[in-house]
Design a protein around this motif. Structure first.
Motif, mmCIF file in Angstrom:
data_model
loop_
_atom_site.group_PDB
_atom_site.id
_atom_site.type_symbol
_atom_site.label_atom_id
_atom_site.label_comp_id
_atom_site.label_asym_id
_atom_site.label_seq_id
_atom_site.Cartn_x
_atom_site.Cartn_y
_atom_site.Cartn_z
ATOM 1 N N ILE A 8 -16.588 -23.911 -12.242
ATOM 2 C CA ILE A 8 -16.951 -22.829 -13.167
ATOM 3 C C ILE A 8 -18.395 -23.011 -13.646
ATOM 4 C CG2 ILE A 8 -16.462 -21.830 -15.464
ATOM 5 C CD1 ILE A 8 -13.476 -22.697 -14.866
ATOM 6 N N LEU A 9 -18.707 -24.282 -14.003
ATOM 7 C CA LEU A 9 -20.068 -24.568 -14.493
ATOM 8 C C LEU A 9 -21.107 -24.236 -13.432
ATOM 9 C CD1 LEU A 9 -19.496 -27.956 -16.378
ATOM 10 C CD2 LEU A 9 -19.996 -25.736 -17.395
ATOM 11 N N SER A 10 -20.799 -24.550 -12.178
ATOM 12 C CA SER A 10 -21.772 -24.293 -11.113
ATOM 13 C C SER A 10 -21.990 -22.785 -10.921
ATOM 14 C CB SER A 10 -21.340 -24.952 -9.802
ATOM 15 O OG SER A 10 -20.220 -24.286 -9.283
ATOM 16 N N ILE A 34 -21.574 -21.160 -23.952
ATOM 17 C CA ILE A 34 -20.887 -20.081 -23.214
ATOM 18 C C ILE A 34 -19.437 -20.500 -22.890
ATOM 19 C CG2 ILE A 34 -20.850 -18.804 -21.015
ATOM 20 C CD1 ILE A 34 -23.943 -19.003 -21.041
ATOM 21 N N ILE A 35 -19.307 -21.755 -22.455
ATOM 22 C CA ILE A 35 -18.002 -22.227 -21.952
ATOM 23 C C ILE A 35 -16.977 -22.422 -23.079
ATOM 24 C CG2 ILE A 35 -16.839 -24.206 -20.834
ATOM 25 C CD1 ILE A 35 -18.307 -22.431 -18.858
ATOM 26 N N PRO A 41 -9.904 -21.706 -24.659
ATOM 27 C CA PRO A 41 -8.543 -21.239 -25.009
ATOM 28 C C PRO A 41 -8.037 -20.175 -24.049
ATOM 29 C CG PRO A 41 -9.958 -21.290 -26.938
ATOM 30 C CD PRO A 41 -10.845 -21.537 -25.771
ATOM 31 N N LYS A 42 -8.955 -19.327 -23.569
ATOM 32 C CA LYS A 42 -8.565 -18.264 -22.634
ATOM 33 C C LYS A 42 -8.068 -18.872 -21.312
ATOM 34 C CE LYS A 42 -8.140 -14.027 -21.323
ATOM 35 N NZ LYS A 42 -7.010 -13.290 -21.846
ATOM 36 N N PHE A 43 -8.786 -19.958 -20.865
ATOM 37 C CA PHE A 43 -8.357 -20.640 -19.628
ATOM 38 C C PHE A 43 -6.923 -21.134 -19.770
ATOM 39 C CE2 PHE A 43 -12.986 -22.050 -18.691
ATOM 40 C CZ PHE A 43 -13.226 -20.827 -18.074
#
Lengths: 105, 171
Positions: free
Chosen positions: B10-12, B29-30, B35-37
């Motif tokens: 995700i970070l990449s 941003i992350i 919580p959504k993940f």
């Protein structure tokens, strides 16, 4: 709560071999009415809950009891039961052996 | 970078979309997305769980009872066999010692004390070996018996039964 469980083993060994069959076995089966009964290879076995009684065809009796209650009281009861069994199978002279194992250790 | 790590993945993706982004801004941003993940993961599990559970073959009630009965029966049979071995050992030792002792007595009666002593020693060696064998049986017996579940009710029933077996005069 820690339970101090013991296996009490009481054996009587007749001085001379006798032969357990027919009538003697019938007497034993009447005495141990309601016990699980099985026999194999010259041994008769009676099992009820925490007690197991093994009798060889030669007249040696081994009673094993798993108990956490009063040991001396249990030994007295087992001794009386052994005498009763030996009187049923007509064994007058025998030696006794008691062993107590700690199962909680 | 470890591609198999989903967070790194995700970070990449974020880094590719915003090549000039700082690590701090990336975290900003992350963080709110975490919580959504978890929510998505739980939703996925809940969606898949009924299908996965349907694939698992649970034993029926009667099968479970039968398996338990077989295990109990096997345990009882094993203990019974060990106890039969103890009886056999005791009878064998008694008979063997009786025979060796007869020979010892004959030598003693004829005045051959050296031979008589030698046979007394044989008896002691035999008795020692038998005791050792007994200890091994005890060890196996204890091991199997200690696996029994202790039930107070069973002990009470056993004691009542034991008292019932003893003649009235002996109680």
């Amino acid at each position: 709560m820690e339970i101090n469980n013991k296996l009490i083993e009481y054996m009587s060994l007749p001085q001379e071999n006798t032969k357990i069959d027919g009538d003697k076995l019938n007497h034993l089966r009447i005495l141990f009415d309601g016990f699980d009964f099985n026999s194999f290879d010259g041994y008769y076995n009676f099992i009820y809950e925490n007690i197991e009684i093994n009798i060889s065809i030669n007249g040696t009796v081994l009673i094993s009891l798993v108990s956490a209650s009063n040991i001396s009281e249990n030994i007295t009861m087992l001794s009386k039961l052994l005498n009763k069994i030996n009187s049923l199978i007509s064994i007058a002279y025998f030696s006794k052996r008691i062993r107590i194992h700690d199962l909680s250790a | 970078m470890n591609d198999s790590n989903p967070i790194e993945l995700i970070l990449s993706v974020v880094r590719e979309s915003y090549p000039d982004i700082s690590e701090e801004s990336l975290c900003d941003i992350i963080k709110p997305l975490i919580p959504k993940f978890f929510e998505l993961i739980i939703e996925e599990i809940e969606r898949e769980l009924p299908h996965s559970a349907a694939k698992v073959e649970l034993p029926s009630d009667s099968q479970s009872r039968l398996t338990f009965a077989q295990q109990v029966s096997h345990a009882k049979r094993s203990r019974t066999q060990v106890r039969a071995s103890k009886i056999f050992e005791a009878e064998l030792t008694r008979d063997a010692i009786k025979e060796i002792d007869k020979i010892r007595q004959r030598y003693a009666e004829t005045g051959d004390t050296q031979k008589a002593d030698q046979y007394a020693e044989y008896i002691s060696i035999f008795r020692g070996a038998s005791n050792e064998k007994d200890r091994i049986y005890d060890y196996i017996d204890n091991d199997m018996t200690s696996n029994l579940t202790y039930i107070q009710d069973a002990e009470d029933r056993t004691n009542r039964r034991l008292r019932g077996l003893i003649p009235d005069g002996d109680k």
